[in-house]
Design a protein around this motif. Structure first.
Motif, PDB file in Angstrom:
ATOM      1  N   GLN A 106       0.825  -1.206   0.000  1.00  0.00           N
ATOM      2  CA  GLN A 106       0.000   0.000   0.000  1.00  0.00           C
ATOM      3  C   GLN A 106       0.863   1.261   0.000  1.00  0.00           C
ATOM      4  N   THR A 107       1.961   1.222   0.759  1.00  0.00           N
ATOM      5  CA  THR A 107       2.886   2.353   0.791  1.00  0.00           C
ATOM      6  C   THR A 107       3.496   2.603  -0.584  1.00  0.00           C
ATOM      7  N   LEU A 108       3.937   1.543  -1.232  1.00  0.00           N
ATOM      8  CA  LEU A 108       4.544   1.679  -2.560  1.00  0.00           C
ATOM      9  C   LEU A 108       3.524   2.163  -3.587  1.00  0.00           C
ATOM     10  N   ALA A 109       2.302   1.660  -3.494  1.00  0.00           N
ATOM     11  CA  ALA A 109       1.264   2.107  -4.427  1.00  0.00           C
ATOM     12  C   ALA A 109       1.012   3.599  -4.276  1.00  0.00           C
ATOM     13  N   ASN A 110       0.998   4.069  -3.036  1.00  0.00           N
ATOM     14  CA  ASN A 110       0.767   5.496  -2.802  1.00  0.00           C
ATOM     15  C   ASN A 110       1.946   6.334  -3.279  1.00  0.00           C
ATOM     16  N   GLN A 111       3.173   5.904  -2.941  1.00  0.00           N
ATOM     17  CA  GLN A 111       4.349   6.704  -3.257  1.00  0.00           C
ATOM     18  C   GLN A 111       4.754   6.650  -4.725  1.00  0.00           C
ATOM     19  N   LEU A 112       4.510   5.525  -5.389  1.00  0.00           N
ATOM     20  CA  LEU A 112       4.959   5.374  -6.774  1.00  0.00           C
ATOM     21  C   LEU A 112       3.884   5.712  -7.800  1.00  0.00           C
ATOM     22  N   VAL A 113       2.617   5.785  -7.363  1.00  0.00           N
ATOM     23  CA  VAL A 113       1.527   6.071  -8.300  1.00  0.00           C
ATOM     24  C   VAL A 113       0.819   7.379  -7.942  1.00  0.00           C
ATOM     25  N   ILE A 114       0.277   7.438  -6.728  1.00  0.00           N
ATOM     26  CA  ILE A 114      -0.529   8.597  -6.326  1.00  0.00           C
ATOM     27  C   ILE A 114       0.318   9.864  -6.247  1.00  0.00           C
ATOM     28  N   VAL A 115       1.478   9.771  -5.604  1.00  0.00           N
ATOM     29  CA  VAL A 115       2.284  10.976  -5.356  1.00  0.00           C
ATOM     30  C   VAL A 115       2.816  11.610  -6.643  1.00  0.00           C
ATOM     31  N   PRO A 116       3.523  10.855  -7.509  1.00  0.00           N
ATOM     32  CA  PRO A 116       4.071  11.522  -8.708  1.00  0.00           C
ATOM     33  C   PRO A 116       3.036  11.891  -9.753  1.00  0.00           C
ATOM     34  N   PHE A 117       1.949  11.107  -9.850  1.00  0.00           N
ATOM     35  CA  PHE A 117       0.998  11.332 -10.939  1.00  0.00           C
ATOM     36  C   PHE A 117      -0.271  12.077 -10.511  1.00  0.00           C
ATOM     37  N   LEU A 118      -0.446  12.299  -9.216  1.00  0.00           N
ATOM     38  CA  LEU A 118      -1.645  12.993  -8.750  1.00  0.00           C
ATOM     39  C   LEU A 118      -1.288  14.119  -7.783  1.00  0.00           C
ATOM     40  N   TYR A 119      -0.521  13.784  -6.737  1.00  0.00           N
ATOM     41  CA  TYR A 119      -0.206  14.757  -5.692  1.00  0.00           C
ATOM     42  C   TYR A 119       0.521  15.988  -6.251  1.00  0.00           C
ATOM     43  N   TYR A 120       1.647  15.758  -6.919  1.00  0.00           N
ATOM     44  CA  TYR A 120       2.437  16.903  -7.380  1.00  0.00           C
ATOM     45  C   TYR A 120       1.801  17.672  -8.534  1.00  0.00           C
ATOM     46  N   PRO A 121       1.183  17.011  -9.519  1.00  0.00           N
ATOM     47  CA  PRO A 121       0.474  17.809 -10.527  1.00  0.00           C
ATOM     48  C   PRO A 121      -0.592  18.716  -9.921  1.00  0.00           C
TER      49      PRO A 121
END
Length: 274
Positions: A106-121
């Motif tokens: 779950q941590t990797l899914a959040n950090q590798l998918v949600i953060v770069p492709f959703l959070y920062y944009p």
């Protein structure tokens, strides 16, 4: 007293979960940005627009987390990591091993998918819009700041999100992240907020111009003489922060991940021989 306040907060979480989480994130991000602005050197006047950008972004993103975390938890139960680490899906794993695998996944899914492709944009678009930047300026700011921010994000958030998914109840995960996010907002605001400050670097070819009137627009400065605009990039106050970033934090994150993966592998292999 404190217990009554906690009970009241839990009641709000039960009755108004989305609004409570958004309000928690907004208040804490306001405090984090204020700390960053107070600590900034040279000291400048408090920037309300910058603070508003962080508050709007944080409240919006807490709403996304409110929806995303349950989805991540339901989809990431550790099967993929078991397949990668062991080579086959283990039929019988003890509860601790299963929970660790799920939390890491779950941590990797959040950090590798949600953060770069959703959070920062979302971060760059929302804060850029609130601070009056053009689309081109927002993209330039993102291009300059994203590499360092994503490194710091991995170093800071990997252990935090592991603790969140491993130990924190689902209803309290967003408030927990918002509380820890107070520290992250100080970091984020110091890097990404400081670049928005309106200061000018005068290029050599305009030093002797006179008269020069300077106006600021987001992260850019325009030198005006005789009706002609000469775009001058603002001094990058966070540039020194970028250069001073310590690789030790990234190494610490990798060491942490290696230890966790080693423990998982040992636990899985041990359970297979029991």
């Amino acid at each position: 007293d404190k217990m009554k306040m906690m009970d009241l907060y839990k009641l709000w979480l039960e009755e108004y979960p989305l609004i409570t989480k958004m309000a928690t994130g907004g208040v804490l991000s306001l405090g984090g940005d204020a700390i960053a602005q107070i600590r900034s050197k040279p000291r400048a006047a408090y920037c309300k627009r910058r603070a508003a950008g962080f508050v709007v972004f944080d409240m919006f993103y807490r709403a996304i987390q409110h929806t995303a975390f349950p989805i991540i938890v339901s989809l990431c139960q550790g099967e993929m990591l078991t397949l990668i680490i062991v080579g086959s899906i283990a039929d019988e794993l003890n509860t601790t091993t299963t929970n660790i695998l799920a939390a890491v996944e779950q941590t990797l899914a959040n950090q590798l998918v949600i953060v770069p492709f959703l959070y920062y944009p979302i971060f760059f678009l929302v804060t850029g819009f609130v601070q009056g930047m053009s689309y081109k300026q927002t993209l330039e700011r993102a291009r300059k700041q994203f590499p360092m921010l994503i490194k710091r994000s991995f170093a800071f958030w990997l252990p935090v999100h592991f603790i969140q998914f491993m130990f924190v109840e689902e209803d309290f995960q967003v408030p927990f992240i918002s509380l820890i996010g107070l520290c992250w907002t100080v970091i984020l605001s110091s890097i990404a907020g400081g670049c928005i400050a309106k200061s000018m670097t005068v290029l050599p070819h305009i030093v002797n111009m006179s008269p020069i009137t300077a106006t600021t627009n987001g992260p850019f400065v325009f030198a005006i003489q005789n009706g002609a605009f000469d775009k001058v990039k603002e001094e990058d106050r966070c540039g020194q922060s970028f250069r001073n970033y310590s690789i030790r934090r990234t190494l610490a994150a990798f060491v942490f991940a290696s230890i966790v993966l080693s423990l998982i592998r040992h636990s899985i292999l041990s359970s297979q021989f029991l």
